[in-house]
Design an enzyme around this catalytic site. Structure first.
Site, PDB file in Angstrom:
ATOM      1  N   GLU A 102      93.108   6.493  93.596  1.00  0.00           N
ATOM      2  CA  GLU A 102      93.305   7.549  94.594  1.00  0.00           C
ATOM      3  C   GLU A 102      92.903   8.950  94.113  1.00  0.00           C
ATOM      4  O   GLU A 102      93.615   9.910  94.345  1.00  0.00           O
ATOM      5  CB  GLU A 102      94.783   7.572  95.039  1.00  0.00           C
TER       6      GLU A 102
HETATM    7  C1  TNX Z   1      99.682   3.697  96.107  1.00  0.00           C
HETATM    8  S1  TNX Z   1      98.580   1.545  94.626  1.00  0.00           S
HETATM    9  C2  TNX Z   1      99.600   4.150  94.810  1.00  0.00           C
HETATM   10  C3  TNX Z   1     100.760   4.800  94.192  1.00  0.00           C
HETATM   11  C4  TNX Z   1     101.910   4.904  95.144  1.00  0.00           C
HETATM   12  C5  TNX Z   1     102.024   3.631  95.925  1.00  0.00           C
HETATM   13  C6  TNX Z   1     103.202   3.585  96.835  1.00  0.00           C
HETATM   14  C7  TNX Z   1      98.104   2.656  93.732  1.00  0.00           C
HETATM   15  C8  TNX Z   1      97.192   2.270  92.693  1.00  0.00           C
HETATM   16  N1  TNX Z   1      98.546   3.905  93.972  1.00  0.00           N
HETATM   17  O1  TNX Z   1     100.399   6.071  93.709  1.00  0.00           O
HETATM   18  O2  TNX Z   1     103.066   5.126  94.403  1.00  0.00           O
HETATM   19  O3  TNX Z   1     100.858   3.473  96.700  1.00  0.00           O
HETATM   20  O4  TNX Z   1     103.341   2.335  97.407  1.00  0.00           O
END
Ligand code: TNX
Length: 538
Positions: free
Chosen positions: A342
């Site tokens: 992300e």
């Molecule tokens: C996505 S999945 C994220 C996390 C969040 C999570 C909450 C991923 C690699 N990153 O930063 O905590 O969703 O469900």
């Protein structure tokens, strides 16, 4: 007449004395119920279970003997003895030389001739007189010890215990995991969890034969591990958490304590420093790291994707070099997780440049890089590992590159997803994941990733909505128990209807461990497995 009476009395006294001299053990064994190893509540289900329908009596006469010169075996024996004590209050000696009264011995042997020759394989032969646990390595022996723990009946303290004997059904078990990586992740960045909480989670995971705990040690809201060359990371970046309470961090000594505790349970800690996104806490501590062009301040909300390191500065990589060096030096496991998810405000070409440079740093310190699935968009090595969480395209890219993949599909394996709309904690952006959905999927075929690319499974527990151990346990249990079976047992041995009967019988263990699991209404929880009342009186 009188002398006859004395004679009779004398004879009957001898008779009574003789009768009461009948070995106590034999008398107890006569009272054991009929048992069947095939229906024991073992999770994960072993590869092969061959019952022989008799019982081994575990009691105060039992002793444990281990291969004494094989690395780690005496420690595994000691671990079993401690766990037997916690469950039964029996004091079972390990490798004792005082043998006269010993009957019913548990042997834990190093052996090179197992039917399944793999590092974590073990075999159990349980007869009326002995339990023989054979394994090639102490890790295999440790896994076998978990099976023994699971088949010692959980007898409530308040039940009458006339003979103080715990009946273990006889038979043979041949066992070996399907996947070499069986993990859970704990996010200690959004909310901080103290060393004791982490150890409790490790204990529970180890019981179900997990071998990895991945610690998400940094995020926008907090930096949780001491870096001696950059002290403000914890002084500033570790000072808060989601919701605004004071956060916390592990000193390197505390982190090593966790690593050692896990190692004693034959588990590896995978440290993660999430970058180049999810780095607000680091950038608040050292603003030169910040690459999003905005002023940085401490963040206690739940948004993702707004932070990034400055990927074009040499000082950023000098900083990362120190961080990877210090953490690698206290992480004996083979992996270093660089996050990589992300990074929505990092330009694509900067992201790729960054991941490729950081991969080299990780390798320089002797570790194999793991990254969330986005890292496969960079030109990285086939020895690096992609952690699949959402993108099929990234999974395909990883396969093309010949990389191994850790399966953590958010829709199935995210422990922070709510069970249903009534769940007290958790999110639902990926899905609601009730206890059956968590179990009823096949990592072997998910998104068409070829089996040879799958390193294993990991169930991540993100902590935006949980801030203490009770809440952690509510989300993790019972689902984490199902992931244990998905990552260990063969597809033929996995069946929801059969599994849910065994899961129901975990309640006495979970209750004894004071685990505040979610009492899923799909499960007919058995508060007690078996009681002495079921043992026939003479
Ligand atoms: C996505 S999945 C994220 C996390 C969040 C999570 C909450 C991923 C690699 N990153 O930063 O905590 O969703 O469900």
């Amino acid at each position: 007449m009188k002398s006859n009476l004395i004679k009779a009395l004398f004879i009957s006294c001898i008779f009574v004395a003789l009768f009461s001299c009948e070995p106590e053990k034999k008398k107890r064994a006569l009272n054991l119920p009929q048992t069947d190893l095939a229906i024991e509540p073992m999770i994960p289900m072993p590869t092969k279970v061959i019952p022989t329908n008799s019982g081994f009596a575990l009691d105060k006469f039992t002793a444990i003997y281990t291969s004494e010169n094989a690395d780690g075996f005496p420690e595994v024996g000691q671990f079993l003895s401690e766990k037997i004590h916690a469950k039964t209050s029996l004091d079972i000696p390990v490798n004792t030389e005082d043998t006269p009264e010993r009957e019913g011995v548990i042997y834990i042997n190093q052996s090179d001739s197992l039917e399944l020759n793999a590092p974590e394989a073990y075999q159990l032969y349980i007869t009326k007189d002995s339990i023989i646990l054979n394994a090639n390595t102490s890790t295999g022996a440790f896994r076998g010890v978990q099976t023994i723990r699971q088949i010692i009946p959980e007898i409530p303290n308040d039940t009458v215990a006339p003979y103080k004997v715990w009946n273990i059904p006889t038979g043979k078990i041949i066992d070996n995991p399907v996947f070499e990586y069986r993990g859970s992740m704990l996010d200690v960045a959004r909310h901080f969890f103290c060393v004791e909480d982490v150890k409790k989670y490790i204990d529970l995971l180890a019981y179900y034969k997990y071998n990895v705990l991945h610690l998400h040690l940094s995020d926008d809201q907090g930096w949780r591990i001491e870096i001696k060359s950059w002290p403000k990371l914890t002084e500033v970046g570790g000072s808060t958490e989601v919701g605004g309470k004071s956060g916390g961090f592990y000193t390197q000594e505390e982190y090593s304590d966790i690593v050692n505790y896990a190692a004693q349970r034959h588990m590896t800690i995978v440290p993660e420093i999430d970058m180049p996104g999810h780095t607000n806490a680091a950038s608040v501590s050292y603003p030169f790291l910040n690459g999003n062009g905005k002023e940085v301040k401490l963040y206690t909300g739940m948004r993702v994707g707004f932070s990034t390191f400055d990927t074009r500065k040499d000082t950023t990589y000098a900083f990362i070099d120190d961080v990877v060096r210090e953490i690698s030096a206290i992480s004996p496991g083979p992996y270093f997780h660089i996050g990589g998810d992300e990074s929505h405000v990092t330009k694509k070409k900067d992201y790729v440049y960054f991941v490729e440079k950081v991969e080299k740093i990780v390798q320089k310190y002797g570790k194999r890089m793991i990254g969330w699935d986005e890292v496969t968009t960079a030109n990285i090595d086939s020895t690096s590992i992609s952690q699949f969480w959402s993108s099929k395209a990234n999974a395909d890219l990883a396969v093309e590159k010949g990389m191994k993949i850790i399966m953590s599909p958010a829709k199935k394996a995210y422990l922070d997803m709510q069970y249903d709309s009534l769940s007290k904690h958790g999110l639902h952006w990926a899905a609601y994941i009730p206890t059956d959905t968590a179990y009823k999927w096949s990592p072997e075929t998910y998104e068409g990733v070829p089996l040879e690319n799958i390193l294993g499974i990991e169930a991540p527990l993100w902590s935006e909505t949980i801030s203490n151990i009770d809440e952690l346990e509510y989300l993790a249990f019972p689902r984490a128990i199902g992931y244990a079976e998905l990552s260990w047992s063969t597809p033929e041995n996995r069946d929801w209807e059969k599994y849910k009967v065994r899961l129901a019988q975990q309640a006495p263990f979970l209750d004894r461990m004071n685990v505040k699991y979610y009492p899923s209404p799909l499960i007919d929880w058995k508060k007690s497995q078996y009681t002495y009342k079921e043992i026939k009186k003479d």
